[in-house]
Design an enzyme around this catalytic site. Structure first.
Site, PDB file in Angstrom:
ATOM      1  N   ASP A  95       0.839  -1.194   0.000  1.00  0.00           N
ATOM      2  CA  ASP A  95       0.000   0.000   0.000  1.00  0.00           C
ATOM      3  C   ASP A  95       0.878   1.249   0.000  1.00  0.00           C
ATOM      4  OD1 ASP A  95      -2.196  -1.644   0.135  1.00  0.00           O
ATOM      5  OD2 ASP A  95      -2.525  -1.372   2.290  1.00  0.00           O
ATOM      6  N   ARG A  96       0.340   2.341  -0.494  1.00  0.00           N
ATOM      7  CA  ARG A  96       1.130   3.554  -0.670  1.00  0.00           C
ATOM      8  C   ARG A  96       1.777   4.030   0.629  1.00  0.00           C
ATOM      9  NH1 ARG A  96      -0.176   8.892  -0.407  1.00  0.00           N
ATOM     10  NH2 ARG A  96      -2.349   8.371  -0.057  1.00  0.00           N
TER      11      ARG A  96
END
Length: 242
Positions: A95-96
């Site tokens: 995830d970012r």
């Protein structure tokens, strides 16, 4: 009162589109708290600061494997673009806002095929660290199926009709009302750790999507991966020291 992106643009000498992009990426603090909506109405005297993105670092490289220490706020696919000219492609994603170990392999190589097969067969050891709200006093395993919907952005939930998802957690330290966890996942569903911990009513700090309290970032870090004889480790950032 004025829209956040307009205030930010004026204060930091940015265009409106630049200001919106920074807010959408989670890189803006308003009076010390992370700002998530560009159109939030804020007072004229709001003080803004920008989160600086760290540079990706190479943890390990040989003819088969490139291991990168991914900073928070960097998209996995952006990392691939940094190294694509050298023939590397993503083996998996984070995830970012998740930091830590991410692996790239040579496109269409024999090793990449073996590595992808190892992920499919659950032969990859994936260990994370997470800081959650509340006290988790003992180790436990979470076996709750997860389904994911993607309408503009991905969101997952525990769903009896979803795909199998297994998460093992072990408390490493407790300070006040926060617990630092070791997290191991045999499966790899979208947002699996975040959803499972939220389902226990112990969301990850900084996880606004699944009920976590506000923080500068999502406190989830990919600490260790073991794959086909390789072991790669990334030291968690200082935010994780309780």
């Amino acid at each position: 009162m004025q829209k956040a992106y307009k205030l930010l643009a004026a204060q930091k000498n940015l265009s409106h589109s630049q200001a919106k992009a920074l807010i959408d990426k989670g890189l803006v603090l308003a009076n010390g708290k992370k700002l998530t909506l560009a159109r939030t109405e804020l007072p004229q005297n709001t003080s803004f600061s920008l989160i600086e993105i760290q540079k990706p670092q190479v943890l390990f490289v040989d003819e088969n494997l490139l291991a990168i220490d991914k900073p928070a706020f960097v998209e996995s696919y952006d990392l691939q673009s940094y190294y694509r000219n050298d023939g590397w492609m993503l083996l998996h994603r984070l995830d970012r806002e998740t930091s830590g170990v991410i692996l790239l392999v040579r496109e269409d190589s024999a090793f990449s095929k073996k590595a992808k097969e190892a992920f499919k067969k659950r032969e990859v050891y994936k260990e994370y660290q997470a800081v959650v709200s509340g006290i988790i006093p003992e180790s436990l395993s979470i076996n709750k199926p997860i389904s994911t919907t993607k309408k503009g952005f991905a969101r997952s939930k525990v769903d009896k009709n979803g795909q199998e998802a297994i998460t093992h957690i072990e408390p490493l330290s407790v300070v006040g009302k926060k617990t630092l966890l070791k997290v191991v996942i045999p499966t790899g569903r979208t947002h699996q750790i975040r959803v499972h911990l939220s389902s226990l009513h112990h969301p990850i700090i900084g996880d606004s999507l699944y009920g976590g309290i506000s923080a500068r970032r999502l406190l989830l870090h990919a600490h260790k991966i073991r794959l086909l004889g390789y072991e790669i480790v990334s030291t968690p950032p200082k935010d994780f020291s309780l």
